[in-house]
Motif scaffolding. Structure first.
Motif, PDB file in Angstrom:
ATOM      1  N   ASP A 261     -20.875  -7.349 -21.958  1.00 48.60           N
ATOM      2  CA  ASP A 261     -21.441  -7.814 -21.217  1.00 48.60           C
ATOM      3  C   ASP A 261     -22.589  -7.768 -20.764  1.00 48.60           C
ATOM      4  O   ASP A 261     -24.049  -8.550 -20.691  1.00 48.60           O
ATOM      5  CB  ASP A 261     -21.169  -6.556 -19.708  1.00 48.60           C
ATOM      6  N   SER A 262     -23.624  -7.153 -22.015  1.00 44.90           N
ATOM      7  CA  SER A 262     -24.776  -6.432 -21.986  1.00 44.90           C
ATOM      8  C   SER A 262     -25.119  -7.213 -23.132  1.00 44.90           C
ATOM      9  O   SER A 262     -24.733  -8.187 -24.452  1.00 44.90           O
ATOM     10  CB  SER A 262     -25.117  -5.263 -22.520  1.00 44.90           C
ATOM     11  N   PRO A 263     -26.320  -8.366 -23.200  1.00 49.74           N
ATOM     12  CA  PRO A 263     -27.021  -8.870 -24.539  1.00 49.74           C
ATOM     13  C   PRO A 263     -27.173  -8.022 -26.198  1.00 49.74           C
ATOM     14  O   PRO A 263     -27.024  -6.800 -26.300  1.00 49.74           O
ATOM     15  CB  PRO A 263     -28.541  -9.243 -23.870  1.00 49.74           C
ATOM     16  N   LEU A 264     -27.088  -9.107 -26.991  1.00 52.24           N
ATOM     17  CA  LEU A 264     -26.637  -8.994 -28.345  1.00 52.24           C
ATOM     18  C   LEU A 264     -26.873  -8.334 -29.808  1.00 52.24           C
ATOM     19  O   LEU A 264     -28.442  -9.082 -29.068  1.00 52.24           O
ATOM     20  CB  LEU A 264     -26.026  -9.826 -28.867  1.00 52.24           C
ATOM     21  N   VAL A 268     -26.505  -8.063 -35.410  1.00 50.85           N
ATOM     22  CA  VAL A 268     -24.454  -8.460 -35.853  1.00 50.85           C
ATOM     23  C   VAL A 268     -24.938 -10.043 -36.104  1.00 50.85           C
ATOM     24  O   VAL A 268     -23.884 -10.322 -37.003  1.00 50.85           O
ATOM     25  CB  VAL A 268     -24.008  -8.707 -33.918  1.00 50.85           C
ATOM     26  N   LEU A 269     -26.403 -10.411 -35.706  1.00 50.80           N
ATOM     27  CA  LEU A 269     -26.176 -11.742 -36.247  1.00 50.80           C
ATOM     28  C   LEU A 269     -27.119 -11.405 -38.275  1.00 50.80           C
ATOM     29  O   LEU A 269     -26.556 -12.176 -39.087  1.00 50.80           O
ATOM     30  CB  LEU A 269     -27.747 -12.411 -35.967  1.00 50.80           C
ATOM     31  N   ASP A 270     -27.324 -10.699 -38.156  1.00 52.85           N
ATOM     32  CA  ASP A 270     -27.762  -9.867 -39.548  1.00 52.85           C
ATOM     33  C   ASP A 270     -26.361  -9.771 -40.183  1.00 52.85           C
ATOM     34  O   ASP A 270     -25.855 -10.516 -41.144  1.00 52.85           O
ATOM     35  CB  ASP A 270     -28.309  -8.696 -39.856  1.00 52.85           C
ATOM     36  N   GLN A 271     -25.373  -8.851 -39.678  1.00 55.67           N
ATOM     37  CA  GLN A 271     -24.072  -9.233 -40.706  1.00 55.67           C
ATOM     38  C   GLN A 271     -22.879 -10.671 -40.619  1.00 55.67           C
ATOM     39  O   GLN A 271     -22.671 -11.000 -41.879  1.00 55.67           O
ATOM     40  CB  GLN A 271     -23.049  -8.259 -39.010  1.00 55.67           C
ATOM     41  N   LEU A 272     -23.903 -11.135 -39.839  1.00 55.62           N
ATOM     42  CA  LEU A 272     -22.796 -12.400 -39.722  1.00 55.62           C
ATOM     43  C   LEU A 272     -23.016 -13.341 -40.754  1.00 55.62           C
ATOM     44  O   LEU A 272     -22.811 -13.923 -41.434  1.00 55.62           O
ATOM     45  CB  LEU A 272     -23.282 -12.734 -38.699  1.00 55.62           C
ATOM     46  N   VAL A 273     -24.147 -13.647 -41.135  1.00 53.94           N
ATOM     47  CA  VAL A 273     -25.085 -14.169 -42.267  1.00 53.94           C
ATOM     48  C   VAL A 273     -24.537 -13.733 -43.250  1.00 53.94           C
ATOM     49  O   VAL A 273     -24.399 -14.117 -44.502  1.00 53.94           O
ATOM     50  CB  VAL A 273     -26.902 -14.256 -42.055  1.00 53.94           C
ATOM     51  N   GLY A 274     -24.781 -12.115 -43.341  1.00 51.08           N
ATOM     52  CA  GLY A 274     -24.140 -11.834 -44.857  1.00 51.08           C
ATOM     53  C   GLY A 274     -23.039 -12.034 -45.210  1.00 51.08           C
ATOM     54  O   GLY A 274     -21.910 -12.500 -46.182  1.00 51.08           O
ATOM     55  N   GLY A 290     -21.709 -12.080 -22.837  1.00 52.10           N
ATOM     56  CA  GLY A 290     -23.566 -11.014 -22.430  1.00 52.10           C
ATOM     57  C   GLY A 290     -25.123 -11.619 -22.861  1.00 52.10           C
ATOM     58  O   GLY A 290     -26.273 -10.768 -22.271  1.00 52.10           O
ATOM     59  N   GLY A 291     -24.883 -12.666 -23.735  1.00 53.07           N
ATOM     60  CA  GLY A 291     -26.178 -12.837 -24.778  1.00 53.07           C
ATOM     61  C   GLY A 291     -26.769 -12.513 -25.459  1.00 53.07           C
ATOM     62  O   GLY A 291     -26.062 -11.228 -26.407  1.00 53.07           O
ATOM     63  N   PHE A 292     -28.122 -12.936 -25.497  1.00 51.45           N
ATOM     64  CA  PHE A 292     -28.631 -12.114 -27.152  1.00 51.45           C
ATOM     65  C   PHE A 292     -30.246 -10.982 -26.988  1.00 51.45           C
ATOM     66  O   PHE A 292     -30.405 -11.968 -25.645  1.00 51.45           O
ATOM     67  CB  PHE A 292     -28.348 -13.756 -27.874  1.00 51.45           C
ATOM     68  N   LYS A 293     -30.243 -10.956 -27.405  1.00 54.97           N
ATOM     69  CA  LYS A 293     -31.584 -10.197 -27.325  1.00 54.97           C
ATOM     70  C   LYS A 293     -32.229 -10.820 -27.601  1.00 54.97           C
ATOM     71  O   LYS A 293     -32.459 -11.481 -28.420  1.00 54.97           O
ATOM     72  CB  LYS A 293     -31.802  -8.954 -27.427  1.00 54.97           C
ATOM     73  N   MET A 309     -25.360 -20.108 -31.930  1.00 54.97           N
ATOM     74  CA  MET A 309     -25.246 -19.101 -31.234  1.00 54.97           C
ATOM     75  C   MET A 309     -24.747 -19.720 -29.493  1.00 54.97           C
ATOM     76  O   MET A 309     -25.452 -20.555 -29.377  1.00 54.97           O
ATOM     77  CB  MET A 309     -26.380 -18.352 -30.837  1.00 54.97           C
ATOM     78  N   TRP A 310     -23.887 -19.164 -29.297  1.00 53.87           N
ATOM     79  CA  TRP A 310     -22.912 -19.538 -27.244  1.00 53.87           C
ATOM     80  C   TRP A 310     -23.225 -18.192 -26.735  1.00 53.87           C
ATOM     81  O   TRP A 310     -22.585 -16.782 -27.105  1.00 53.87           O
ATOM     82  CB  TRP A 310     -21.786 -20.182 -27.397  1.00 53.87           C
ATOM     83  N   ASP A 311     -23.961 -18.337 -25.446  1.00 54.94           N
ATOM     84  CA  ASP A 311     -23.426 -16.944 -24.624  1.00 54.94           C
ATOM     85  C   ASP A 311     -22.696 -17.880 -23.787  1.00 54.94           C
ATOM     86  O   ASP A 311     -22.259 -18.706 -23.564  1.00 54.94           O
ATOM     87  CB  ASP A 311     -24.665 -16.868 -23.898  1.00 54.94           C
TER      88      ASP A 311
END
Length: 351
Positions: A261-264, A268-274, A290-293, A309-311
């Motif tokens: 529920d909380s913003p990401l 996690v984005l860096d992990q996805l790119v890797g 929960g959306g994104f910081k 990115m999909w919230d």
């Protein structure tokens, strides 16, 4: 103190300005008039008759109530709920009096300062009766029903989660603004309320890893062949997807899904790119209920050609686009029916 609903334009088009400048504005285009000099509502009505000569009396009255609320009735210490285009709610506390700036850019002539207490509170955190009040189509109105102010203030101490319903007899102040700016009497945004119901159903039916199944179903309905990882350690890979029957087409997409529920946060984005590089994916899709910081959102321009990115809002939009093509099990869990309704043609909005 009071609780107000305030919209940042018909389509939330002024949202970023409100948030970035810590101000709320009256965004009636071309409305250059120092409203602090108004003596009473009668004088405001007379001005609106000249400014909006083609408006109906009811439409001018509706605008009058909202303008009077912004300039005269709002007070420092009052709280404001501002719906976001991301299907969340921003909550702030008014800190200043009404200010008119003759040299401001159109339509930002009228403002109050505000301290944003919390931004992007998920709409699903609010009880349904509060969402009905916050679903008013008015640009500005006071929310009073069912101890709304007390309950939303209490949510702050409860991590912005629901504190339940405690209904008391509504208190009225007896002034002549009651029928115009009282949120209880306003028409509601039916589409917004319907989306709230859909969001609650998705949250209930597709908790945890279930959200991965929904995202996979959406991708399949869009024509992708998919592979979904088993539960447990997935190395940053929840779903792999590619076009064509066997999934040998391009683009090859690596998908990471978070149901929190909380913003990401940014890692996690860096992990996805890797992970994209590791599996040879052309592009990545990061989904978080929960959306994104802001730390992630700031990376969007740099990664525009690589990551989407999909919230919660994006996920629901994509779900509705392909609903008819989803498998029957998904549609059985979230049964929807399309209805037609007459759009409000006499909206109070300003643009």
């Amino acid at each position: 103190m009071a609780l107000w609903l305030l919209r940042s334009g018909r389509h939330c088009e002024h949202e970023s300005k409100f948030l970035n400048e810590n101000r709320i504005y009256l965004t009636w285009s071309g409305f250059k008039q120092n409203l602090s000099k108004l003596k009473d509502r009668k004088e405001l009505h007379e001005y609106l008759e000249k400014f909006y000569p083609d408006f109906t009396k009811a439409h001018r009255s509706q605008n009058s109530g909202q303008i009077w609320a912004f300039t005269k009735r709002m007070k420092a210490g009052d709280w404001v709920c501002m719906p976001s285009k991301r299907k969340t709610i921003h909550i702030g506390e008014i800190t200043g009096n009404y200010v008119y700036s003759d040299d401001a850019e159109n339509p930002y002539y009228h403002h109050r300062t505000i301290n944003w207490i919390e931004t992007d509170v998920p709409r699903t955190n609010f009880d349904q009766d509060l969402l009905y009040s916050l679903g008013s189509i008015s640009t500005i109105c006071q929310i009073k029903r069912n101890d709304s102010e007390e309950r939303i203030r209490a949510m702050q101490a409860n991590g912005w989660k629901s504190v339940g319903v405690s209904i008391k007899t509504p208190v009225t102040n007896g002034d002549d603004d009651q029928d115009i700016v009282n949120g209880n009497e306003q028409e509601i945004d039916i589409e917004e309320i319907a989306n709230d119901h859909i969001a609650r159903t998705i949250q209930a039916k597709f908790k945890g890893h279930g959200l991965e199944a929904l995202v996979e179903a959406i991708l399949k309905a869009k024509g992708f062949t998919t592979h979904r990882s088993d539960k447990g350690a997935d190395g940053g890979i929840d779903i792999l997807a590619a076009p064509d029957t066997l999934g040998f087409g391009q683009p090859r997409i690596c998908v990471q899904v978070k149901s929190q529920d909380s913003p990401l946060e940014r890692p996690v984005l860096d992990q996805l790119v890797g992970t994209m590089q590791h599996v040879g994916a052309d592009q990545g899709l990061l989904v978080c209920w929960g959306g994104f910081k802001k730390t992630i959102k700031h990376e969007l321009p740099r990664l525009f050609f690589k990551v989407r990115m999909w919230d919660r809002s994006d996920l629901i939009d994509e779900f509705l686009k392909v609903y008819n093509d989803l498998d029957e099990d998904i549609k059985a869990d979230i049964p929807l029916k399309r209805v037609w309704a007459v759009a409000n043609q006499d909206n109070d909005d300003e643009d």
